[in-house]
Every structure is written in structure tokens, then in C-alpha cells.
Scaffold this active site. Structure first.
Site: not given
Ligand code: ADE
Length: 317
Positions: A38, A71, A95, A97-98, A125, A231-232, A255, A289
Site C-alpha cells: 500500500s 493499489h 488480499h 480480505y477482498e 504497510a 493483512m498480507s 500507524n 486507511h
Molecule cells: N496495515 C496497516 N496498518 C495495519 C494494522 N494496524 N493492522 C493490520 N493491517 C494494517
């Protein structure tokens, strides 16, 4: 049914043949694949302007389409560095989750292998769980927790595809030691150790998403030994290792995951704080996001320089 459908080897071979047919000879055997996470699509700028071929995922047979904002969805081929090493970039990834099957999530990795890729650099990310990490820091992964995989959502589930690798592949050495060592050297060589942004080594926890973790989940992941969460990446890494591809992976901390309990378990706060104070307290560190994309933009240049340096050093010996 799964057993009757053409297996991933057949499908990936078909796709690799198609891709090869679109490439000039110098680009037909990429040595390195780079997966751009990302906001990290800028990695494309590290390759030479010529020769370059971009194939939109939507035009490639059997390829999953990426549906996430930010993306782009391009398979890009070019050369990089003083040795003009042929590389393939996956700008945008599928991903889980998609709604893609775990098989499709890792399909591009297999196509890369069949094109001749020996080394894969995966970026993503991620949320920082380690208290010492700041937004914008880069984490060189040295291990992972495959949470989805431990309960059976695993890219190697099903009949083993012997053309790629063995039934029970080891993963204890998944994150290549030599490439990690080169990463730290490249970071210093570029003088990046003199700045605020830090390079860490850490453990990545793979979660299914798409919701970000709750506070309690963040504390759970931290106590399990994870430094970042995302998530990847993990499915791709497993499939790459299964097929004998060397792997280097980076997370960009976009984050800080919230580890404090918030109003839960804090009886005094909920009774004594005003509603606006409580709201401010709860919003602190809430993942979104946009924040993920912003942090990506700022740190992307360092990540780009780092990857380019590693690749240059790699082909010097
Ligand atoms: N991608 C970016 N930040 C994330 C988070 N806190 N949890 C899962 N995937 C993320």
C-alpha cells in the site's frame, strides 16, 4: 471441485507463457520480484526508463484483480541498477480480505517463480505493535506468525504441487539471513542510520482483515511476540519459500496499534472523564486507511533507495 480443476502449476504456466510473449528477450527472465505494498508503488521509479513493459492485471489471464484504493494493479518489467538486473514488480496485490481464495492471493508469486525469479522482496504497510516503533519506521522481517494459516487458511493446503516444492516445507529459515545482513549494510551505506527514521528487525503477524484490530487483539498479538501486524505478505512468502525463492520482506509502520485498554478495564476513566475527553482518548491511535497511505508516501523514498542499494550490492557479489 478442487481436485479436478487445473492445478496452480498448470494455470501459472499458462500465465507465465502469456507474460513472456509480451516481453522483449532482455526482460523475459526476471531475477528479482518486488511486491509493492500500500502506497509503495513508487518503487517502480527505481527501475530504468527503458526497456520497460507494464501489463495491467486485468489483461493477464488467470490473474486476480486488485480492488483496493491505492493499489494500481500492474505487473511491471524492467531493469535496475548498474548491472541492469532484470526485475518484475507487482504493483498492487490481491488480499485475502477482498474475497480472493488464498490460492489466488499467491498466484502471482508462482508466476514469478516460473518466469525465473530467484529472489523476492516483499513490502507492506503494517501496524506497529512494538512500543519502540514509530510511524514511518521500516521493519526488516525476520519471522512471522501465520495466524490464519495455523487454523487451516493456508496457501499450501490441498494436494502438494511437486513441481514447485515439497509437501512439508520448513519455514524456520524463511527470512534470508544474508539478505537481511545486506539490508543493514545498505541502510548504513546510504547514511539512513543518521536520520530519525529507524530500521528494525521484527516479527510480522498475518491477520485476515479487513477490520483493523481491537485494542484487546493488539495486546494479544503483542504478547504472542509480534512486532507488526498486517493483512498480507505471509501467504506470498510461504509460497515463495515452498518454491525455493529467497525472501526479503519489509514492513513500513504506518500507524501505531493501540495497546492501552481505553475505556475498557478503566473504570475510573469512564466515570470521571467528560464525553469529549473520552472520545479524544479513544480516537488516539485509531487506524485508518488514509493515515496508512500518507505514511507510505513519506517513507517510500527511503524504502526505494534501500531496495535499489540492496539490489546493486547483490549483483556485485
Ligand atoms: N496495515 C496497516 N496498518 C495495519 C494494522 N494496524 N493492522 C493490520 N493491517 C494494517
Amino acid at each position: 471441485d478442487t481436485l479436478a480443476a487445473p492445478n496452480a502449476y498448470v494455470r501459472a504456466s499458462e500465465t507465465a507463457d502469456y507474460v513472456r510473449s509480451k516481453l522483449p528477450e532482455v526482460l523475459q527472465k526476471p531475477k528479482v520480484a518486488i511486491v509493492c505494498g500500500s502506497g509503495l508503488g513508487g518503487l517502480v521509479d527505481t527501475i530504468d526508463a527503458e526497456p520497460k513493459v507494464e501489463l495491467a492485471y486485468s489483461t493477464i489471464p488467470n490473474f486476480p484483480r486488485s480492488t483496493v484504493q491505492g493499489h494500481a494493479g500492474n505487473f511491471v518489467f524492467g531493469t535496475i541498477g548498474p548491472q541492469k538486473t532484470p526485475v518484475a514488480l507487482l504493483v498492487g496485490r490481491a488480499h485475502f480480505y477482498e474475497g480472493h481464495t488464498i490460492d489466488l492471493v499467491t498466484f502471482a508469486t508462482r508466476v514469478c517463480r516460473l518466469l525465473g525469479v530467484e529472489t523476492m522482496i516483499v513490502t507492506n504497510a503494517a501496524g506497529g505493535l512494538n512500543e519502540n516503533y514509530e510511524v514511518g519506521d521500516i521493519v526488516c522481517l525476520n519471522d512471522h506468525l501465520n495466524l490464519a494459516g495455523l487454523v487451516g487458511i493456508h496457501p499450501l493446503r490441498g494436494p502438494n504441487i511437486d513441481e514447485f516444492g515439497v509437501r512439508f516445507p520448513p519455514l524456520s529459515d524463511a527470512y534470508d539471513l544474508d539478505l537481511r545482513r545486506r539490508t543493514h549494510e545498505a541502510w548504513k551505506k546510504l547514511g539512513l542510520d543518521q536520520q530519525k527514521r529507524k530500521l528494525h528487525e521484527g516479527v510480522y503477524a498475518f491477520v485476515g482483515g479487513p477490520s483493523y484490530e481491537t485494542r484487546a487483539e493488539c495486546r494479544m498479538l503483542r504478547s504472542l511476540g509480534a512486532d507488526v501486524v498486517g493483512m498480507s505478505t505471509v501467504p506470498e512468502i510461504i509460497v515463495a519459500r515452498h518454491a525455493g525463492v529467497r525472501v526479503l520482506a519489509f514492513s513500513l509502520v504506518t500507524n501505531k496499534a493501540v495497546l492501552d485498554a481505553g475505556s475498557r478495564g478503566n473504570d475510573e476513566a469512564i466515570q470521571t472523564m467528560s464525553k469529549s475527553e473520552l472520545e479524544e482518548h479513544l480516537n488516539k491511535g485509531k487506524a485508518n486507511h488514509q493515515e496508512v497511505l500518507d505514511a507510505g508516501r513519506e517513507a517510500a523514498k527511503d524504502m526505494q533507495a534501500l531496495v535499489k542499494q540492496i539490489l546493486s550490492d547483490l549483483h556485485e557479489g
